[in-house]
Design an enzyme around this catalytic site. Structure first.
Site, PDB file in Angstrom:
ATOM      1  N   GLY A 124       0.855  -1.190   0.000  1.00 45.35           N
ATOM      2  CA  GLY A 124       0.000   0.000   0.000  1.00 45.35           C
ATOM      3  C   GLY A 124       0.888   1.236   0.000  1.00 45.35           C
ATOM      4  O   GLY A 124       0.541   2.269   0.579  1.00 45.35           O
ATOM      5  N   LYS A 130       1.951   7.762   2.962  1.00 45.03           N
ATOM      6  CA  LYS A 130       2.487   9.115   2.770  1.00 45.03           C
ATOM      7  C   LYS A 130       2.351   9.964   4.026  1.00 45.03           C
ATOM      8  O   LYS A 130       3.270  10.682   4.410  1.00 45.03           O
ATOM      9  CB  LYS A 130       1.735   9.821   1.638  1.00 45.03           C
ATOM     10  CG  LYS A 130       2.240   9.411   0.278  1.00 45.03           C
ATOM     11  CD  LYS A 130       1.507  10.187  -0.809  1.00 45.03           C
ATOM     12  CE  LYS A 130       0.800   9.197  -1.710  1.00 45.03           C
ATOM     13  NZ  LYS A 130      -0.119   9.747  -2.661  1.00 45.03           N
ATOM     14  N   ASP A 142      -3.282  -0.422  16.749  1.00 45.43           N
ATOM     15  CA  ASP A 142      -4.314   0.490  17.221  1.00 45.43           C
ATOM     16  C   ASP A 142      -3.521   1.752  17.544  1.00 45.43           C
ATOM     17  O   ASP A 142      -2.821   1.797  18.559  1.00 45.43           O
ATOM     18  CB  ASP A 142      -5.014  -0.041  18.476  1.00 45.43           C
ATOM     19  CG  ASP A 142      -6.139   0.887  18.903  1.00 45.43           C
ATOM     20  OD1 ASP A 142      -5.896   2.109  18.967  1.00 45.43           O
ATOM     21  OD2 ASP A 142      -7.248   0.414  19.155  1.00 45.43           O
ATOM     22  N   HIS A 143      -3.600   2.749  16.685  1.00 42.67           N
ATOM     23  CA  HIS A 143      -2.619   3.835  16.824  1.00 42.67           C
ATOM     24  C   HIS A 143      -2.814   4.610  18.130  1.00 42.67           C
ATOM     25  O   HIS A 143      -1.900   5.287  18.581  1.00 42.67           O
ATOM     26  CB  HIS A 143      -2.601   4.744  15.591  1.00 42.67           C
ATOM     27  CG  HIS A 143      -3.726   5.729  15.526  1.00 42.67           C
ATOM     28  ND1 HIS A 143      -4.975   5.385  15.121  1.00 42.67           N
ATOM     29  CD2 HIS A 143      -3.780   7.049  15.817  1.00 42.67           C
ATOM     30  CE1 HIS A 143      -5.757   6.449  15.165  1.00 42.67           C
ATOM     31  NE2 HIS A 143      -5.058   7.486  15.588  1.00 42.67           N
ATOM     32  N   HIS A 169     -10.223   1.949  19.536  1.00 40.01           N
ATOM     33  CA  HIS A 169      -9.564   2.968  20.363  1.00 40.01           C
ATOM     34  C   HIS A 169     -10.251   3.174  21.716  1.00 40.01           C
ATOM     35  O   HIS A 169      -9.597   3.232  22.756  1.00 40.01           O
ATOM     36  CB  HIS A 169      -9.524   4.317  19.638  1.00 40.01           C
ATOM     37  CG  HIS A 169      -9.038   4.228  18.218  1.00 40.01           C
ATOM     38  ND1 HIS A 169      -7.990   3.420  17.847  1.00 40.01           N
ATOM     39  CD2 HIS A 169      -9.440   4.857  17.077  1.00 40.01           C
ATOM     40  CE1 HIS A 169      -7.778   3.560  16.536  1.00 40.01           C
ATOM     41  NE2 HIS A 169      -8.649   4.423  16.055  1.00 40.01           N
TER      42      HIS A 169
HETATM   43  C1  BG6 Z   1      -8.956   6.415  12.992  1.00 41.53           C
HETATM   44  C2  BG6 Z   1     -10.331   6.509  12.418  1.00 41.53           C
HETATM   45  O1  BG6 Z   1      -8.710   5.116  13.477  1.00 41.53           O
HETATM   46  O2  BG6 Z   1      -8.818   7.334  14.059  1.00 41.53           O
HETATM   47  C3  BG6 Z   1     -10.627   7.923  11.952  1.00 41.53           C
HETATM   48  O3  BG6 Z   1     -10.461   5.613  11.339  1.00 41.53           O
HETATM   49  C4  BG6 Z   1     -10.370   8.908  13.055  1.00 41.53           C
HETATM   50  O4  BG6 Z   1     -11.961   8.047  11.499  1.00 41.53           O
HETATM   51  C5  BG6 Z   1      -8.991   8.692  13.664  1.00 41.53           C
HETATM   52  O5  BG6 Z   1     -10.447  10.211  12.498  1.00 41.53           O
HETATM   53  C6  BG6 Z   1      -8.786   9.552  14.874  1.00 41.53           C
HETATM   54  O6  BG6 Z   1      -7.455   9.456  15.266  1.00 41.53           O
HETATM   55  P1  BG6 Z   1      -6.731  10.655  16.003  1.00 41.53           P
HETATM   56  O7  BG6 Z   1      -5.376  10.140  16.300  1.00 41.53           O
HETATM   57  O8  BG6 Z   1      -6.750  11.809  15.046  1.00 41.53           O
HETATM   58  O9  BG6 Z   1      -7.563  10.931  17.215  1.00 41.53           O
END
Ligand code: BG6
Length: 491
Positions: free
Chosen positions: A16, A23, A180-181, A243
């Site tokens: 990807g 990017k 899971d960022h 999240h």
């Molecule tokens: C992502 C979602 O996992 O998290 C998005 O798919 C959302 O829809 C985003 O905008 C929010 O992340 P953060 O780090 O900007 O709070």
């Protein structure tokens, strides 16, 4: 935690490579690791995609995506580690030629046979890619081999199980890193430290002293250009299943016996297992959904969700969710965990408010005769820090108490040096530390919890725009707390 020494040596393969995530997040994060010396010179990145790009095309994109005050030569040097491989996802020959490219790069850069496969593309290909990586011998290395998977990990429990089985055919659980960022965010990682490194919090961290916990993750942006994905996801699957529930688990878990991946995950799993499941009939009592109408955000008019590009004009997709969660264990019995998240809300902010119970008897008066409760606020973003709300004597004396705040915000310098979530997670994966990634059991338990809610909402197609863009969601979200005698702390 970290199982390998710093300065990892590996080839990172990004499936990807021409996409938005690569990017916006992946190239800049790899650059920051390089810039800060956490990634030495023994690395290469192979961008994989369908488009017929050359190495130079990819390098141009990489150079453009990394904003840095590095000298041009340094950026040139960094981007020279990037290679492009165009491929057909279901053609074994594509994987064989990838394998040859990787072997050559391992020679060129004296990289031990360590490979990280990062799947940053449409999830329907995850299973196929994993299968071919194995069958064509690409993932069979004499060093380590790890698979990083972006969300969405399935659409519900059955689809997540199917996907998991497919990738587990090719990779073992300890080779799989499910992103899971939120788990890479500085202040989310700090939840454990605040709880377990402070004698003043952990003893109070129970239903005896805490009345409720509120987690808000609000966004001012709308669905942007992601409607195709979002229409089948909605806020519940997009934010709550992953999240929000991860933050609940970190707040609710018991102290682990050790700070290692296995022990931390085991405690999180237990917390998620204690989440009280709701039947479809109970959903309306505990959950509220919303969809944004037109409104004003940051001083400008914005359209309703239904008017966004690629959105079905009769869409029932929720862009807002609020819920009351109960955790049935000794520590948390009776303490509601309220969550809310949505798009096109008043502002971009993620924070946790821990509201302590009132003291047994008021000797002092606060505003309107009741005392302000003690609150611990954990600011996840955009501010990073904690605030403790206490009561103190008013300067003019008497029997009045006045709320005061003890505030800690990371200062400008800290923020400049705060690693981005993706930077931390890529680094963790390179070091073999899976603590801040979701284990399959956590993913499964989360789907198990949200599935009855999405099923109920899918049956009941009555959602209409019910909050104006720029507000804090529908009034039912406020009523959810009012029924219990609480209100959202918008602080
Ligand atoms: C992502 C979602 O996992 O998290 C998005 O798919 C959302 O829809 C985003 O905008 C929010 O992340 P953060 O780090 O900007 O709070």
């Amino acid at each position: 935690m970290n199982t390998e020494t710093n300065n990892p040596k590996a080839v990172i393969v990004i499936f990807g490579a021409t996409g938005d995530l690569a990017k916006r997040k992946l190239y800049p994060s790899i650059h920051r690791l390089y810039h800060s010396g956490k990634l030495g010179d023994q690395f290469a990145v192979v961008g994989v995609g369908r488009r017929p790009w050359s190495h130079e095309d990819l390098r141009a994109v990489v150079k453009e995506s990394v904003s840095s005050d590095d000298a041009e030569a340094k950026i040139e040097e960094f981007s020279s580690h990037f290679y492009y491989h165009d491929f057909d996802v279901s053609n074994p020959a594509s994987y064989q030629s990838l394998n040859t490219l990787l072997a050559g790069l391992e020679d060129t850069y004296s990289i031990p046979n360590n490979r990280m496969f990062y799947l940053a593309m449409a999830p329907e290909f995850f299973g196929t890619i994993a299968k071919f990586l194995k069958s064509e011998g690409v993932s069979k290395t004499t060093g380590w081999s790890r698979l990083v998977i972006e969300k969405p990990f399935g659409h519900d429990l059955p689809s997540a199980k199917k996907l998991n089985e497919e990738i587990r055919d090719a990779f073992s659980e300890d080779q799989i890193y499910r992103i899971d960022h939120y788990l890479g965010k500085q202040m989310v990682q700090n939840i454990e430290v605040i709880r377990f490194a402070n004698a003043i919090f952990e003893p109070l961290w129970t239903n005896r002293y805490i009345s409720n916990i509120q987690i808000t993750s609000s966004e001012s942006l709308g669905v942007e250009d992601r409607a195709r994905y979002y229409e089948s996801s909605g806020a519940l699957r997009d934010m709550v299943q992953n999240h929000m529930l991860q933050m609940v688990a970190l707040l609710a878990m018991e102290p682990p016996i050790k700070l290692n991946t296995e022990e931390i995950r085991s405690e999180k799993r237990k917390a998620l297992r204690a989440l009280r499941p709701f039947s479809k009939d109970e959903v309306d009592q505990f959950f509220v959904r919303g969809q944004y109408d037109a409104g004003t955000v940051d001083g400008g008019m914005v359209p309703s969700y239904l008017e966004e590009q690629n959105v079905d004009p009769n869409s029932n997709t929720e862009t807002f969710v609020a819920g009351k969660l109960l955790i049935d264990n000794f520590r948390w019995a009776g303490v509601p965990f309220y969550i809310r998240t949505g798009k096109r809300l008043e502002k971009k902010s993620t924070q946790i408010v821990v509201q302590f119970k009132d003291i047994p008897m008021n000797l002092y008066y606060g505003n309107g005769n009741s005392m302000h409760p003690n609150l611990l606020v954990i600011h996840i973003q955009p501010d990073e820090g904690i605030t403790l709300h206490l009561n103190a004597r008013k300067l003019d004396g008497g029997t009045f108490a006045k709320p005061i705040k003890l505030d800690y915000q990371t200062n400008y310098n800290d923020i400049m040096n705060t690693p981005e979530a993706y930077e931390k997670l890529i680094h963790d994966c390179l070091l073999g530390d899976a603590t801040n990634f979701a284990h399959w059991d956590e993913v499964a338990l989360s789907w198990n919890f949200v599935d009855p809610i999405s099923e109920k909402w899918a049956e009941n197609k009555t959602l209409k725009p019910n909050y104006p863009a720029g507000s804090m969601g529908p009034k039912e979200a406020d009523q959810l707390l009012e029924k219990d005698g609480y209100h959202w702390w918008n602080i």
